[in-house]
Design a protein around this motif. Structure first.
Motif, PDB file in Angstrom:
ATOM      1  N   LEU A  56     -18.832 -56.998  64.352  1.00 49.36           N
ATOM      2  CA  LEU A  56     -18.485 -57.780  65.525  1.00 49.36           C
ATOM      3  C   LEU A  56     -17.224 -57.201  66.165  1.00 49.36           C
ATOM      4  O   LEU A  56     -16.180 -57.078  65.528  1.00 49.36           O
ATOM      5  N   ARG A  57     -17.344 -56.859  67.476  1.00 47.74           N
ATOM      6  CA  ARG A  57     -16.267 -56.192  68.190  1.00 47.74           C
ATOM      7  C   ARG A  57     -16.485 -56.389  69.694  1.00 47.74           C
ATOM      8  O   ARG A  57     -17.513 -56.932  70.100  1.00 47.74           O
ATOM      9  N   PRO A  58     -15.545 -55.951  70.538  1.00 42.80           N
ATOM     10  CA  PRO A  58     -15.665 -56.213  71.974  1.00 42.80           C
ATOM     11  C   PRO A  58     -16.962 -55.745  72.616  1.00 42.80           C
ATOM     12  O   PRO A  58     -17.484 -56.420  73.517  1.00 42.80           O
ATOM     13  N   SER A  59     -17.512 -54.611  72.189  1.00 39.05           N
ATOM     14  CA  SER A  59     -18.741 -54.132  72.817  1.00 39.05           C
ATOM     15  C   SER A  59     -19.912 -55.077  72.552  1.00 39.05           C
ATOM     16  O   SER A  59     -20.801 -55.234  73.407  1.00 39.05           O
ATOM     17  N   LEU A  60     -19.933 -55.730  71.398  1.00 36.29           N
ATOM     18  CA  LEU A  60     -20.982 -56.712  71.126  1.00 36.29           C
ATOM     19  C   LEU A  60     -20.734 -57.998  71.911  1.00 36.29           C
ATOM     20  O   LEU A  60     -21.686 -58.684  72.293  1.00 36.29           O
ATOM     21  N   HIS A  61     -19.481 -58.329  72.151  1.00 37.97           N
ATOM     22  CA  HIS A  61     -19.185 -59.459  73.038  1.00 37.97           C
ATOM     23  C   HIS A  61     -19.795 -59.196  74.410  1.00 37.97           C
ATOM     24  O   HIS A  61     -20.419 -60.091  75.005  1.00 37.97           O
ATOM     25  N   ALA A  62     -19.595 -57.988  74.922  1.00 35.39           N
ATOM     26  CA  ALA A  62     -20.109 -57.648  76.252  1.00 35.39           C
ATOM     27  C   ALA A  62     -21.630 -57.685  76.288  1.00 35.39           C
ATOM     28  O   ALA A  62     -22.239 -58.148  77.264  1.00 35.39           O
ATOM     29  N   LEU A  63     -22.270 -57.202  75.227  1.00 31.34           N
ATOM     30  CA  LEU A  63     -23.729 -57.247  75.134  1.00 31.34           C
ATOM     31  C   LEU A  63     -24.211 -58.693  75.170  1.00 31.34           C
ATOM     32  O   LEU A  63     -25.152 -59.040  75.889  1.00 31.34           O
ATOM     33  N   ALA A  64     -23.559 -59.546  74.395  1.00 32.69           N
ATOM     34  CA  ALA A  64     -23.947 -60.957  74.358  1.00 32.69           C
ATOM     35  C   ALA A  64     -23.722 -61.631  75.702  1.00 32.69           C
ATOM     36  O   ALA A  64     -24.527 -62.464  76.148  1.00 32.69           O
ATOM     37  N   ASP A  65     -22.625 -61.268  76.373  1.00 31.23           N
ATOM     38  CA  ASP A  65     -22.345 -61.846  77.689  1.00 31.23           C
ATOM     39  C   ASP A  65     -23.457 -61.515  78.683  1.00 31.23           C
ATOM     40  O   ASP A  65     -23.840 -62.360  79.503  1.00 31.23           O
ATOM     41  N   ARG A  66     -23.974 -60.300  78.607  1.00 37.95           N
ATOM     42  CA  ARG A  66     -25.018 -59.927  79.555  1.00 37.95           C
ATOM     43  C   ARG A  66     -26.298 -60.708  79.291  1.00 37.95           C
ATOM     44  O   ARG A  66     -26.983 -61.129  80.237  1.00 37.95           O
ATOM     45  N   ILE A  67     -26.641 -60.923  78.030  1.00 39.52           N
ATOM     46  CA  ILE A  67     -27.804 -61.753  77.714  1.00 39.52           C
ATOM     47  C   ILE A  67     -27.574 -63.177  78.223  1.00 39.52           C
ATOM     48  O   ILE A  67     -28.438 -63.782  78.854  1.00 39.52           O
ATOM     49  N   GLY A  75     -28.635 -45.885  67.839  1.00 37.77           N
ATOM     50  CA  GLY A  75     -27.428 -46.496  68.366  1.00 37.77           C
ATOM     51  C   GLY A  75     -27.328 -46.474  69.877  1.00 37.77           C
ATOM     52  O   GLY A  75     -26.263 -46.765  70.433  1.00 37.77           O
ATOM     53  N   TYR A  76     -28.435 -46.198  70.553  1.00 37.91           N
ATOM     54  CA  TYR A  76     -28.385 -45.970  71.995  1.00 37.91           C
ATOM     55  C   TYR A  76     -27.918 -47.164  72.829  1.00 37.91           C
ATOM     56  O   TYR A  76     -27.528 -47.010  73.980  1.00 37.91           O
ATOM     57  N   THR A  77     -27.928 -48.376  72.278  1.00 34.61           N
ATOM     58  CA  THR A  77     -27.454 -49.540  73.037  1.00 34.61           C
ATOM     59  C   THR A  77     -25.958 -49.795  72.875  1.00 34.61           C
ATOM     60  O   THR A  77     -25.412 -50.651  73.574  1.00 34.61           O
ATOM     61  N   GLN A  78     -25.326 -49.109  71.958  1.00 32.36           N
ATOM     62  CA  GLN A  78     -23.938 -49.431  71.611  1.00 32.36           C
ATOM     63  C   GLN A  78     -22.961 -48.630  72.468  1.00 32.36           C
ATOM     64  O   GLN A  78     -22.732 -47.449  72.242  1.00 32.36           O
ATOM     65  N   ALA A  79     -22.376 -49.313  73.456  1.00 34.66           N
ATOM     66  CA  ALA A  79     -21.614 -48.632  74.507  1.00 34.66           C
ATOM     67  C   ALA A  79     -20.323 -47.993  74.027  1.00 34.66           C
ATOM     68  O   ALA A  79     -19.756 -47.162  74.738  1.00 34.66           O
ATOM     69  N   ASP A  80     -19.843 -48.353  72.854  1.00 34.08           N
ATOM     70  CA  ASP A  80     -18.595 -47.773  72.357  1.00 34.08           C
ATOM     71  C   ASP A  80     -18.835 -46.669  71.338  1.00 34.08           C
ATOM     72  O   ASP A  80     -17.939 -46.324  70.566  1.00 34.08           O
ATOM     73  N   GLU A  91     -36.585 -55.195  78.628  1.00 29.43           N
ATOM     74  CA  GLU A  91     -37.620 -55.606  77.670  1.00 29.43           C
ATOM     75  C   GLU A  91     -37.177 -56.829  76.873  1.00 29.43           C
ATOM     76  O   GLU A  91     -37.977 -57.734  76.611  1.00 29.43           O
ATOM     77  N   LEU A  92     -35.924 -56.861  76.492  1.00 26.34           N
ATOM     78  CA  LEU A  92     -35.417 -57.993  75.713  1.00 26.34           C
ATOM     79  C   LEU A  92     -35.496 -59.285  76.509  1.00 26.34           C
ATOM     80  O   LEU A  92     -35.993 -60.309  76.006  1.00 26.34           O
ATOM     81  N   LEU A  93     -35.041 -59.261  77.739  1.00 25.54           N
ATOM     82  CA  LEU A  93     -35.047 -60.478  78.546  1.00 25.54           C
ATOM     83  C   LEU A  93     -36.457 -60.914  78.896  1.00 25.54           C
ATOM     84  O   LEU A  93     -36.743 -62.118  78.944  1.00 25.54           O
ATOM     85  N   ASP A 138     -26.730 -44.422  75.411  1.00 22.54           N
ATOM     86  CA  ASP A 138     -27.604 -43.845  76.435  1.00 22.54           C
ATOM     87  C   ASP A 138     -27.827 -44.921  77.488  1.00 22.54           C
ATOM     88  O   ASP A 138     -28.526 -45.900  77.251  1.00 22.54           O
ATOM     89  N   VAL A 139     -27.245 -44.740  78.661  1.00 21.84           N
ATOM     90  CA  VAL A 139     -27.259 -45.807  79.667  1.00 21.84           C
ATOM     91  C   VAL A 139     -28.676 -46.140  80.126  1.00 21.84           C
ATOM     92  O   VAL A 139     -29.009 -47.324  80.328  1.00 21.84           O
ATOM     93  N   ASP A 140     -29.537 -45.150  80.276  1.00 21.27           N
ATOM     94  CA  ASP A 140     -30.900 -45.426  80.723  1.00 21.27           C
ATOM     95  C   ASP A 140     -31.682 -46.202  79.660  1.00 21.27           C
ATOM     96  O   ASP A 140     -32.398 -47.161  79.974  1.00 21.27           O
ATOM     97  N   ALA A 141     -31.551 -45.776  78.408  1.00 19.76           N
ATOM     98  CA  ALA A 141     -32.229 -46.485  77.323  1.00 19.76           C
ATOM     99  C   ALA A 141     -31.673 -47.896  77.166  1.00 19.76           C
ATOM    100  O   ALA A 141     -32.417 -48.838  76.870  1.00 19.76           O
ATOM    101  N   ASP A 142     -30.377 -48.041  77.381  1.00 18.99           N
ATOM    102  CA  ASP A 142     -29.765 -49.364  77.271  1.00 18.99           C
ATOM    103  C   ASP A 142     -30.289 -50.307  78.348  1.00 18.99           C
ATOM    104  O   ASP A 142     -30.617 -51.474  78.071  1.00 18.99           O
ATOM    105  N   GLU A 143     -30.397 -49.823  79.572  1.00 17.97           N
ATOM    106  CA  GLU A 143     -30.935 -50.662  80.642  1.00 17.97           C
ATOM    107  C   GLU A 143     -32.382 -51.054  80.351  1.00 17.97           C
ATOM    108  O   GLU A 143     -32.792 -52.193  80.617  1.00 17.97           O
TER     109      GLU A 143
END
Length: 253
Positions: free
Chosen positions: A43-54, A222-227, A242-244, A232-237
């Motif tokens: 648990l770290r800031p990048s996961l906070h940001a991921l959760a915020d987007r969801i 690890g392609y979704t982990q921004a830190d 797909e998740l949503l 990989d920005v394209d794979a992350d998008e």
């Protein structure tokens, strides 16, 4: 997307108190619950940001510190930018913590997380969704099998290992799953080889589990982990789309 409100919360478990990050739309309404299972780095800031987007897409999201038995987050001494190729000693910290998350401890913890979500005033009554990253994808599969009456949708991204020769391999537990599954494997990932992916799909098909599997060609583990260096920005998008879509199908009634 709407504005979100994120706070630190404590979740009582049978073994103590798990610190966690909670985020939800800042609109005063209730929203379907989502549980995020962390990657190995914790648990770290990048996961906070991921959760915020969801959450900004209409969900109340809980991200527990899976390593809470070893202290509050951050449990690991990590750089702001994680490049395991340059810092191989990071895994010397990570692997013992991962190995310590036994199925018995996972059942205890997830039961507490799901109960916490069910009693939260920000969460709509009903089943929840789970999404997991790296080791979290493995934990998400096991959690869905342990609590089939409480989980409606599960996603896993660059997950592993999902097929092993041990008795607690996730592919051996899928017969109990009632949720819809979506898994997006990294094309460049020794944790999930084509043989592993085929074995996992075969188990899901044999169990009659609703699922879809994709391989994001060219993406690294690890392609979704921004830190991290694997981002990989394209794979992350693609992951967010797909998740949503998965959560919208299964968590909104």
């Amino acid at each position: 997307m709407t504005t979100t409100h994120g706070i630190s919360v404590d979740v009582r478990t049978p073994d103590g108190v798990a610190d966690a990050y909670l985020t939800h739309p800042d609109d005063g309404a209730t929203h379907p619950g989502v549980l995020v299972m962390q990657d190995g780095f914790g648990l770290r800031p990048s996961l906070h940001a991921l959760a915020d987007r969801i959450a900004a897409n209409g969900y109340t999201v809980l991200v527990p510190n899976a390593y809470y038995r070893h202290g509050r987050a951050p449990v690991l001494d990590l750089p702001d930018f994680i490049d395991p190729a340059r810092r191989p000693e990071i895994f010397e910290q990570v692997f013992p913590l991962i190995r310590g998350l036994t199925p018995e401890l996972l059942r205890s913890d997830v039961g507490a997380y799901l109960t916490w979500l069910a009693t939260s005033p920000q969460v709509t009554a009903g089943k929840v969704g789970i999404t997991g990253y790296c080791m979290g994808a493995r934990l998400a599969v096991l959690a869905a099998a342990m609590f089939p009456d409480r989980v409606a949708a599960v996603a896993g991204f660059h997950g592993g290992p999902l097929v092993t020769d041990t008795a607690d391999s996730p592919h051996l537990a899928v017969a109990d799953i009632t949720a819809e599954l979506y898994f997006a494997h990294a094309g460049e990932d020794h944790h999930m080889t084509p043989e592993h992916i085929a074995g996992f799909d075969k188990a899901l098909e044999a169990a009659g589990v609703r699922h879809r599997t994709e391989v994001y060609e060219g993406a690294e583990h690890g392609y979704t982990q921004a830190d991290t260096s694997a981002y990989d920005v394209d794979a992350d998008e693609r992951h967010y789309r797909e998740l949503l879509a998965l959560f919208d199908r299964n968590l909104r009634t």
